[in-house]
Design an enzyme around this catalytic site. Structure first.
Site, PDB file in Angstrom:
ATOM      1  N   ARG A   1       0.905  -1.373  -0.045  1.00 53.24           N
ATOM      2  CA  ARG A   1      -0.021   0.003   0.059  1.00 53.24           C
ATOM      3  C   ARG A   1       1.051   1.220   0.096  1.00 53.24           C
ATOM      4  NH1 ARG A   1      -3.307  -3.452   3.798  1.00 53.24           N
ATOM      5  NH2 ARG A   1      -1.427  -3.592   4.811  1.00 53.24           N
TER       6      ARG A   1
ATOM      7  N   GLY B   1      10.377   3.705   6.412  1.00 53.33           N
ATOM      8  CA  GLY B   1       8.958   3.917   7.013  1.00 53.33           C
ATOM      9  C   GLY B   1       8.288   2.820   7.894  1.00 53.33           C
TER      10      GLY B   1
ATOM     11  N   ALA C   1      11.800   6.979  10.101  1.00 55.66           N
ATOM     12  CA  ALA C   1      10.737   7.933  10.709  1.00 55.66           C
ATOM     13  C   ALA C   1       9.635   7.016  10.703  1.00 55.66           C
ATOM     14  CB  ALA C   1      10.565   9.105   9.506  1.00 55.66           C
ATOM     15  N   PRO C   2       8.825   6.637  12.048  1.00 56.89           N
ATOM     16  CA  PRO C   2       7.739   6.204  12.177  1.00 56.89           C
ATOM     17  C   PRO C   2       6.502   6.847  11.631  1.00 56.89           C
ATOM     18  CG  PRO C   2       8.489   7.172  14.193  1.00 56.89           C
ATOM     19  CD  PRO C   2       9.562   7.535  13.044  1.00 56.89           C
TER      20      PRO C   2
ATOM     21  N   PHE D   1       5.885   9.830   8.402  1.00 53.75           N
ATOM     22  CA  PHE D   1       6.012  10.922   7.317  1.00 53.75           C
ATOM     23  C   PHE D   1       5.130  11.935   7.022  1.00 53.75           C
ATOM     24  CE2 PHE D   1       9.292   7.353   6.221  1.00 53.75           C
ATOM     25  CZ  PHE D   1      10.524   8.274   6.025  1.00 53.75           C
TER      26      PHE D   1
ATOM     27  N   HIS E   1      -5.695   2.542  13.648  1.00 56.41           N
ATOM     28  CA  HIS E   1      -4.816   2.141  12.260  1.00 56.41           C
ATOM     29  C   HIS E   1      -5.886   1.158  11.600  1.00 56.41           C
ATOM     30  CE1 HIS E   1      -1.426   4.087  13.769  1.00 56.41           C
ATOM     31  NE2 HIS E   1      -0.962   4.052  12.356  1.00 56.41           N
ATOM     32  N   HIS E   2      -5.779   1.046  10.348  1.00 60.06           N
ATOM     33  CA  HIS E   2      -6.549  -0.180   9.700  1.00 60.06           C
ATOM     34  C   HIS E   2      -6.178  -1.603  10.214  1.00 60.06           C
ATOM     35  CE1 HIS E   2      -2.581  -1.354   7.550  1.00 60.06           C
ATOM     36  NE2 HIS E   2      -2.388  -0.128   7.870  1.00 60.06           N
TER      37      HIS E   2
ATOM     38  N   LYS F   1      -2.634  -3.670   9.702  1.00 61.34           N
ATOM     39  CA  LYS F   1      -1.408  -3.209  10.398  1.00 61.34           C
ATOM     40  C   LYS F   1      -0.675  -4.627  11.351  1.00 61.34           C
ATOM     41  CE  LYS F   1       0.892   0.533  12.997  1.00 61.34           C
ATOM     42  NZ  LYS F   1       2.033   0.451  12.023  1.00 61.34           N
TER      43      LYS F   1
ATOM     44  N   GLY G   1       4.576   2.819  15.552  1.00 59.00           N
ATOM     45  CA  GLY G   1       5.694   3.308  15.874  1.00 59.00           C
ATOM     46  C   GLY G   1       5.543   5.035  16.171  1.00 59.00           C
ATOM     47  N   THR G   2       4.584   5.329  15.532  1.00 57.88           N
ATOM     48  CA  THR G   2       4.142   6.894  15.849  1.00 57.88           C
ATOM     49  C   THR G   2       3.980   6.990  17.300  1.00 57.88           C
ATOM     50  OG1 THR G   2       3.384   7.223  13.634  1.00 57.88           O
ATOM     51  CG2 THR G   2       2.825   8.648  15.303  1.00 57.88           C
TER      52      THR G   2
HETATM   53  P1  NAP Z   1       1.859  -3.577   3.028  1.00 56.03           P
HETATM   54  O1  NAP Z   1       0.652  -2.954   2.114  1.00 56.03           O
HETATM   55  O2  NAP Z   1       1.420  -4.858   3.644  1.00 56.03           O
HETATM   56  O3  NAP Z   1       2.979  -3.925   2.142  1.00 56.03           O
HETATM   57  C1  NAP Z   1       4.021  -4.524   2.767  1.00 56.03           C
HETATM   58  C2  NAP Z   1       4.719  -5.144   1.515  1.00 56.03           C
HETATM   59  O4  NAP Z   1       6.024  -5.660   1.962  1.00 56.03           O
HETATM   60  C3  NAP Z   1       4.171  -6.154   0.868  1.00 56.03           C
HETATM   61  O5  NAP Z   1       3.586  -5.643  -0.452  1.00 56.03           O
HETATM   62  C4  NAP Z   1       5.225  -7.160   0.611  1.00 56.03           C
HETATM   63  O6  NAP Z   1       5.246  -7.394  -0.764  1.00 56.03           O
HETATM   64  C5  NAP Z   1       6.228  -6.935   1.419  1.00 56.03           C
HETATM   65  N1  NAP Z   1       6.723  -7.841   2.404  1.00 56.03           N
HETATM   66  C6  NAP Z   1       5.911  -8.819   3.030  1.00 56.03           C
HETATM   67  N2  NAP Z   1       6.740  -9.513   3.772  1.00 56.03           N
HETATM   68  C7  NAP Z   1       7.999  -9.390   3.637  1.00 56.03           C
HETATM   69  C8  NAP Z   1       9.179 -10.081   3.854  1.00 56.03           C
HETATM   70  N3  NAP Z   1       9.393 -10.907   4.847  1.00 56.03           N
HETATM   71  N4  NAP Z   1      10.389  -9.605   3.173  1.00 56.03           N
HETATM   72  C9  NAP Z   1      10.396  -8.584   2.213  1.00 56.03           C
HETATM   73  N5  NAP Z   1       9.200  -8.120   1.808  1.00 56.03           N
HETATM   74  C10 NAP Z   1       8.146  -8.212   2.451  1.00 56.03           C
HETATM   75  O7  NAP Z   1       2.094  -2.662   4.173  1.00 56.03           O
HETATM   76  P2  NAP Z   1       1.721  -1.114   4.289  1.00 56.03           P
HETATM   77  O8  NAP Z   1       0.501  -0.766   4.697  1.00 56.03           O
HETATM   78  O9  NAP Z   1       2.492  -0.608   2.824  1.00 56.03           O
HETATM   79  O10 NAP Z   1       2.779  -0.798   5.367  1.00 56.03           O
HETATM   80  C11 NAP Z   1       4.372  -1.027   5.171  1.00 56.03           C
HETATM   81  C12 NAP Z   1       4.984  -0.489   6.610  1.00 56.03           C
HETATM   82  O11 NAP Z   1       5.023   0.761   6.671  1.00 56.03           O
HETATM   83  C13 NAP Z   1       4.656  -0.815   7.886  1.00 56.03           C
HETATM   84  O12 NAP Z   1       5.288  -1.271   8.996  1.00 56.03           O
HETATM   85  C14 NAP Z   1       3.544   0.340   8.265  1.00 56.03           C
HETATM   86  O13 NAP Z   1       3.610   0.326   9.799  1.00 56.03           O
HETATM   87  C15 NAP Z   1       4.529   1.315   7.792  1.00 56.03           C
HETATM   88  N6  NAP Z   1       4.018   2.655   7.800  1.00 56.03           N
HETATM   89  C16 NAP Z   1       4.744   3.650   7.833  1.00 56.03           C
HETATM   90  C17 NAP Z   1       4.410   4.935   7.743  1.00 56.03           C
HETATM   91  C18 NAP Z   1       5.232   6.233   7.962  1.00 56.03           C
HETATM   92  O14 NAP Z   1       4.845   7.360   7.674  1.00 56.03           O
HETATM   93  N7  NAP Z   1       6.444   5.855   8.441  1.00 56.03           N
HETATM   94  C19 NAP Z   1       3.062   5.191   7.134  1.00 56.03           C
HETATM   95  C20 NAP Z   1       2.064   4.077   6.669  1.00 56.03           C
HETATM   96  C21 NAP Z   1       2.644   2.571   6.901  1.00 56.03           C
HETATM   97  P3  NAP Z   1       5.746  -8.807  -1.538  1.00 56.03           P
HETATM   98  O15 NAP Z   1       4.952  -9.863  -0.808  1.00 56.03           O
HETATM   99  O16 NAP Z   1       5.415  -8.560  -2.972  1.00 56.03           O
HETATM  100  O17 NAP Z   1       7.022  -9.143  -1.418  1.00 56.03           O
END
Ligand code: NAP
Length: 278
Positions: free
Chosen positions: A25, A110, A136-137, A139, A166-167, A170, A176-177
């Site tokens: 996402r 992130g 950054a927990p 952004f 959160h959704h 998660k 982290g925030t």
């Molecule tokens: P998501 O939609 O589940 O995407 C995570 C991606 O990681 C998946 O598409 C998957 O792709 C890959 N993945 C899964 N397991 C893996 C592994 N063992 N090794 C390598 N790649 C793997 O999650 P999201 O909602 O994008 O969130 C991702 C992270 O960002 C979470 O930790 C969330 O808390 C964080 N986040 C941070 C911020 C911020 O501002 N810092 C904002 C929102 C979310 P494949 O299966 O195709 O490899």
């Protein structure tokens, strides 16, 4: 390598960026931002499930001539990006960040779920290799301001609780925030005994998690994106700070800033607030 806009000859060289979790996402939103901004050149998306497929086609942009790799190491070695953006999962993020630092690629992370010890170790590795990193927990600028204002308010209102929402997909809780907010509050707050000393939970978890002397509560529901309230209480009044990310595009200005700033760093910076001008 792909950019939507042709670049003015006088502009600086675009920053070459690879994205781990590019089919997730957040990863998809980052890829869109990168291909639409001439300051960047998107060189590789990493996804274990989409190897070989065109990234743009997969995420709805149309073909862009950049394919997914299923190996982060191959992507970093062969494509030699300047920056790796990581939005993956808690179990993979430390390994990814270490790999980037060891290969001289600046990580912008992130993904949440890194522990304090992980952060200490990554900071050491970043200094050892003299490779900048930003973790950054959150952004979203509004969330960062909420954390900064919460830290200021804690001087005057030491009684505080955090509710983060959160959704329901998660993986880590609390967010982290919320942990970062708690850390920033703790740096400014006098230690006080909150609540009744004889308080007893009759339902396990009812009072949330306990950190730095106060409580953090986590809500997970479909329909939510990323939201947080910091509620301060004092005699005869409460004071609430609230931030809502209602779309993932809210994180992109912060990701963009981090990619640009990390190019000038030779150490790890934890938290977007350290990159903002006062
Ligand atoms: P998501 O939609 O589940 O995407 C995570 C991606 O990681 C998946 O598409 C998957 O792709 C890959 N993945 C899964 N397991 C893996 C592994 N063992 N090794 C390598 N790649 C793997 O999650 P999201 O909602 O994008 O969130 C991702 C992270 O960002 C979470 O930790 C969330 O808390 C964080 N986040 C941070 C911020 C911020 O501002 N810092 C904002 C929102 C979310 P494949 O299966 O195709 O490899």
């Amino acid at each position: 390598m792909f950019r939507l806009h042709s670049r003015n000859a006088s502009t600086v060289k675009p920053i070459r960026v690879a994205v781990a979790g590019a089919n997730g996402r957040m990863g998809r939103e980052v890829v869109k931002m990168l291909v639409e901004d001439e300051a960047f050149s998107f060189v590789r998306g990493v996804s274990r499930s989409q190897a070989g497929n065109d990234v743009g086609e997969t995420i709805g942009l149309g073909p862009i001539g950049v394919t997914f790799s299923d190996s982060l190491e191959t992507a970093l070695l062969e494509d030699r990006p300047d920056v790796l953006v990581d939005f993956t999962v808690p179990e993979a993020v430390k390994r990814h960040t270490e790999m980037a630092l060891e290969l001289g690629v600046r990580p912008v992370v992130g993904t949440t779920g890194l522990t304090e010890q992980d952060l200490t170790e990554l900071a050491r590795l970043s200094e050892e290799h003299r490779v900048g990193a930003v973790i950054a927990p959150n952004f979203a600028l509004g969330a960062v301001l909420m954390m900064m204002f919460a830290a200021r308010a804690a001087k005057y209102f030491p009684h505080v609780e955090i509710i983060e929402m959160h959704h329901d997909q998660k993986l880590d809780a609390p967010s982290g925030t919320a942990l970062k907010t708690a850390e920033m509050i703790a740096q400014n707050r006098d230690e006080v005994q909150q609540g009744h000393p004889g308080e007893k939970e009759t339902l396990e978890g009812a009072r949330g998690g306990y950190r730095y002397g106060f409580r953090i509560h986590s809500i997970r529901l479909p329909g939510l994106v990323a939201h947080q309230e910091v509620i301060f209480g004092g005699p005869g009044q409460t004071f609430t700070l609230r931030h809502d990310s209602i779309h993932r595009e809210s994180f992109m200005p912060g990701v963009k800033l981090a990619i640009q700033k990390v190019m000038e760093l030779d150490h790890l910076v934890y938290g977007l607030e350290h990159l903002l001008k006062e």
